[in-house]
Motif scaffolding. Structure first.
Motif, PDB file in Angstrom:
ATOM      1  N   VAL A  29      14.761  -1.781   0.884  1.00  0.00           N
ATOM      2  CA  VAL A  29      13.535  -1.039   0.580  1.00  0.00           C
ATOM      3  C   VAL A  29      12.911  -1.603  -0.690  1.00  0.00           C
ATOM      4  O   VAL A  29      13.615  -1.909  -1.651  1.00  0.00           O
ATOM      5  N   LEU A  30      11.602  -1.731  -0.666  1.00  0.00           N
ATOM      6  CA  LEU A  30      10.841  -2.112  -1.853  1.00  0.00           C
ATOM      7  C   LEU A  30       9.717  -1.100  -2.007  1.00  0.00           C
ATOM      8  O   LEU A  30       8.860  -0.982  -1.131  1.00  0.00           O
ATOM      9  N   VAL A  31       9.747  -0.341  -3.097  1.00  0.00           N
ATOM     10  CA  VAL A  31       8.668   0.585  -3.423  1.00  0.00           C
ATOM     11  C   VAL A  31       8.016   0.011  -4.668  1.00  0.00           C
ATOM     12  O   VAL A  31       8.666  -0.140  -5.700  1.00  0.00           O
ATOM     13  N   THR A  32       6.729  -0.328  -4.560  1.00  0.00           N
ATOM     14  CA  THR A  32       6.053  -0.979  -5.682  1.00  0.00           C
ATOM     15  C   THR A  32       4.580  -0.590  -5.725  1.00  0.00           C
ATOM     16  O   THR A  32       3.992  -0.224  -4.711  1.00  0.00           O
ATOM     17  N   GLU A  33       4.035  -0.679  -6.917  1.00  0.00           N
ATOM     18  CA  GLU A  33       2.595  -0.480  -7.034  1.00  0.00           C
ATOM     19  C   GLU A  33       1.896  -1.696  -6.448  1.00  0.00           C
ATOM     20  O   GLU A  33       2.374  -2.824  -6.567  1.00  0.00           O
ATOM     21  N   LEU A  34       0.765  -1.450  -5.838  1.00  0.00           N
ATOM     22  CA  LEU A  34       0.033  -2.535  -5.209  1.00  0.00           C
ATOM     23  C   LEU A  34      -0.557  -3.474  -6.254  1.00  0.00           C
ATOM     24  O   LEU A  34      -0.461  -4.687  -6.127  1.00  0.00           O
ATOM     25  N   ASN A  35      -1.122  -2.911  -7.278  1.00  0.00           N
ATOM     26  CA  ASN A  35      -1.709  -3.724  -8.350  1.00  0.00           C
ATOM     27  C   ASN A  35      -0.845  -3.594  -9.590  1.00  0.00           C
ATOM     28  O   ASN A  35      -1.093  -2.772 -10.451  1.00  0.00           O
ATOM     29  N   VAL A  36       0.206  -4.406  -9.635  1.00  0.00           N
ATOM     30  CA  VAL A  36       1.141  -4.380 -10.751  1.00  0.00           C
ATOM     31  C   VAL A  36       0.673  -5.392 -11.782  1.00  0.00           C
ATOM     32  O   VAL A  36       0.202  -6.468 -11.429  1.00  0.00           O
ATOM     33  N   ARG A  37       0.830  -5.053 -13.047  1.00  0.00           N
ATOM     34  CA  ARG A  37       0.412  -6.006 -14.072  1.00  0.00           C
ATOM     35  C   ARG A  37       1.247  -7.291 -13.975  1.00  0.00           C
ATOM     36  O   ARG A  37       2.450  -7.237 -13.750  1.00  0.00           O
ATOM     37  N   ARG A  38       0.599  -8.406 -14.072  1.00  0.00           N
ATOM     38  CA  ARG A  38       1.174  -9.753 -14.056  1.00  0.00           C
ATOM     39  C   ARG A  38       1.700 -10.206 -12.697  1.00  0.00           C
ATOM     40  O   ARG A  38       1.781 -11.396 -12.446  1.00  0.00           O
ATOM     41  N   VAL A  39       2.107  -9.302 -11.805  1.00  0.00           N
ATOM     42  CA  VAL A  39       2.606  -9.703 -10.494  1.00  0.00           C
ATOM     43  C   VAL A  39       1.937  -8.833  -9.437  1.00  0.00           C
ATOM     44  O   VAL A  39       1.989  -7.610  -9.515  1.00  0.00           O
ATOM     45  N   ASP A  40       1.317  -9.461  -8.470  1.00  0.00           N
ATOM     46  CA  ASP A  40       0.656  -8.752  -7.389  1.00  0.00           C
ATOM     47  C   ASP A  40       1.697  -8.141  -6.453  1.00  0.00           C
ATOM     48  O   ASP A  40       2.674  -8.796  -6.077  1.00  0.00           O
ATOM     49  N   GLY A  41       1.503  -6.886  -6.074  1.00  0.00           N
ATOM     50  CA  GLY A  41       2.424  -6.215  -5.160  1.00  0.00           C
ATOM     51  C   GLY A  41       2.546  -6.948  -3.834  1.00  0.00           C
ATOM     52  O   GLY A  41       3.607  -6.976  -3.213  1.00  0.00           O
ATOM     53  N   MET A  42       1.453  -7.555  -3.371  1.00  0.00           N
ATOM     54  CA  MET A  42       1.487  -8.318  -2.115  1.00  0.00           C
ATOM     55  C   MET A  42       2.436  -9.516  -2.248  1.00  0.00           C
ATOM     56  O   MET A  42       3.127  -9.867  -1.296  1.00  0.00           O
ATOM     57  N   LYS A  43       2.474 -10.110  -3.454  1.00  0.00           N
ATOM     58  CA  LYS A  43       3.392 -11.240  -3.668  1.00  0.00           C
ATOM     59  C   LYS A  43       4.847 -10.756  -3.641  1.00  0.00           C
ATOM     60  O   LYS A  43       5.712 -11.414  -3.062  1.00  0.00           O
ATOM     61  N   LEU A  44       5.101  -9.606  -4.271  1.00  0.00           N
ATOM     62  CA  LEU A  44       6.442  -9.034  -4.222  1.00  0.00           C
ATOM     63  C   LEU A  44       6.868  -8.811  -2.771  1.00  0.00           C
ATOM     64  O   LEU A  44       7.990  -9.125  -2.376  1.00  0.00           O
ATOM     65  N   MET A  45       5.947  -8.271  -1.963  1.00  0.00           N
ATOM     66  CA  MET A  45       6.272  -8.019  -0.563  1.00  0.00           C
ATOM     67  C   MET A  45       6.545  -9.327   0.183  1.00  0.00           C
ATOM     68  O   MET A  45       7.499  -9.415   0.959  1.00  0.00           O
ATOM     69  N   ALA A  46       5.736 -10.346  -0.057  1.00  0.00           N
ATOM     70  CA  ALA A  46       5.925 -11.634   0.626  1.00  0.00           C
ATOM     71  C   ALA A  46       7.296 -12.221   0.315  1.00  0.00           C
ATOM     72  O   ALA A  46       7.993 -12.710   1.214  1.00  0.00           O
ATOM     73  N   VAL A  47       7.692 -12.168  -0.944  1.00  0.00           N
ATOM     74  CA  VAL A  47       9.010 -12.697  -1.340  1.00  0.00           C
ATOM     75  C   VAL A  47      10.121 -11.866  -0.702  1.00  0.00           C
ATOM     76  O   VAL A  47      11.087 -12.406  -0.159  1.00  0.00           O
ATOM     77  N   ALA A  48       9.972 -10.534  -0.723  1.00  0.00           N
ATOM     78  CA  ALA A  48      10.993  -9.657  -0.124  1.00  0.00           C
ATOM     79  C   ALA A  48      11.089  -9.898   1.381  1.00  0.00           C
ATOM     80  O   ALA A  48      12.187  -9.938   1.938  1.00  0.00           O
ATOM     81  N   LYS A  49       9.968 -10.088   2.061  1.00  0.00           N
ATOM     82  CA  LYS A  49       9.972 -10.316   3.509  1.00  0.00           C
ATOM     83  C   LYS A  49      10.534 -11.694   3.857  1.00  0.00           C
ATOM     84  O   LYS A  49      11.075 -11.874   4.943  1.00  0.00           O
ATOM     85  N   ASP A  50      10.407 -12.650   2.944  1.00  0.00           N
ATOM     86  CA  ASP A  50      11.053 -13.947   3.171  1.00  0.00           C
ATOM     87  C   ASP A  50      12.573 -13.789   3.181  1.00  0.00           C
ATOM     88  O   ASP A  50      13.267 -14.468   3.918  1.00  0.00           O
ATOM     89  N   ARG A  51      13.084 -12.890   2.361  1.00  0.00           N
ATOM     90  CA  ARG A  51      14.532 -12.652   2.268  1.00  0.00           C
ATOM     91  C   ARG A  51      15.031 -11.754   3.399  1.00  0.00           C
ATOM     92  O   ARG A  51      16.116 -11.929   3.893  1.00  0.00           O
ATOM     93  N   ASN A  52      14.217 -10.743   3.758  1.00  0.00           N
ATOM     94  CA  ASN A  52      14.585  -9.791   4.808  1.00  0.00           C
ATOM     95  C   ASN A  52      13.312  -9.396   5.551  1.00  0.00           C
ATOM     96  O   ASN A  52      12.557  -8.558   5.075  1.00  0.00           O
ATOM     97  N   PRO A  53      13.059  -9.987   6.715  1.00  0.00           N
ATOM     98  CA  PRO A  53      11.823  -9.705   7.448  1.00  0.00           C
ATOM     99  C   PRO A  53      11.623  -8.232   7.794  1.00  0.00           C
ATOM    100  O   PRO A  53      10.508  -7.800   8.030  1.00  0.00           O
TER     101      PRO A  53
END
Length: 185
Positions: A29-53
């Motif tokens: 599970v990844l719970v994150t703000e969409l517009n996080v300072r310095r790191v985009d939430g969409m980027k966090l999701m992309a990296v997490a989905k690369d590890r676990n689709p």
């Protein structure tokens, strides 16, 4: 600051969260703000989905934004929540996401069982078959075959072990037990 509570990691720094997601373990599970300072939430999701689709990604936003929510869902987010958070609702969403993951895991196990019905296979062949029948890559499937096979062995549905071929190379092979054959008839 990182807090490890049973099976949860809470990370308040976006860059450190990104670094954690890149580690070798898999997050469910990844719970994150969409517009996080310095790191985009969409980027966090992309990296997490690369590890676990099948990771359950829940985005949190300051205000309702239909276009942003639609884009997040199109890219694979499981849900979109608006602040202030209703923790009961968030918990229910995460529980549904985890149940979905359990169903996907069971699907992978059934793919393996159906494939083993035709005869013993190596882990490479099993990983390829799972990848062909799911949204997992062959590489990701291969990384988890042992975990899935261990779960099936504990249920008494398969036999799996190390074998050596004629050239002395190690092969991880698996076959259905009688109970496994009865289950998938």
């Amino acid at each position: 600051m990182i807090i490890n509570i049973i099976n949860f990691l809470i990370e308040s720094c976006p860059q450190e969260a990104l670094d954690l997601i890149r580690k070798p373990w898999i997050f469910d599970v990844l719970v994150t703000e969409l517009n996080v300072r310095r790191v985009d939430g969409m980027k966090l999701m992309a990296v997490a989905k690369d590890r676990n689709p099948d990771v359950c990604v829940v985005f949190i936003a300051e205000r309702p934004d239909i276009e942003l929510a639609t884009e997040a869902m199109r890219r694979g987010a499981y849900d979109f929540q608006i602040k202030p958070l209703n923790l009961g609702k968030l918990e229910a969403v995460v529980q549904r996401g985890l149940e979905y993951q359990r169903l996907v895991l069971r699907q992978h196990e059934l793919i393996i069982l159906r494939r083993l019905r035709r005869g013993p296979l190596t882990e490479f062949e099993l990983a390829r078959d799972v990848a062909e029948n799911s949204n997992w890559s062959a590489e990701d499937s291969f990384a988890h075959i042992t975990e899935w096979m261990d779960a099936l062995q504990k249920e008494g549905l398969v036999w799996a072990g190390k074998l050596y071929n004629d050239e002395g190379q190690y092969i991880y092979a698996a076959a259905l037990t009688r109970r496994g054959q009865e289950l998938i008839k």
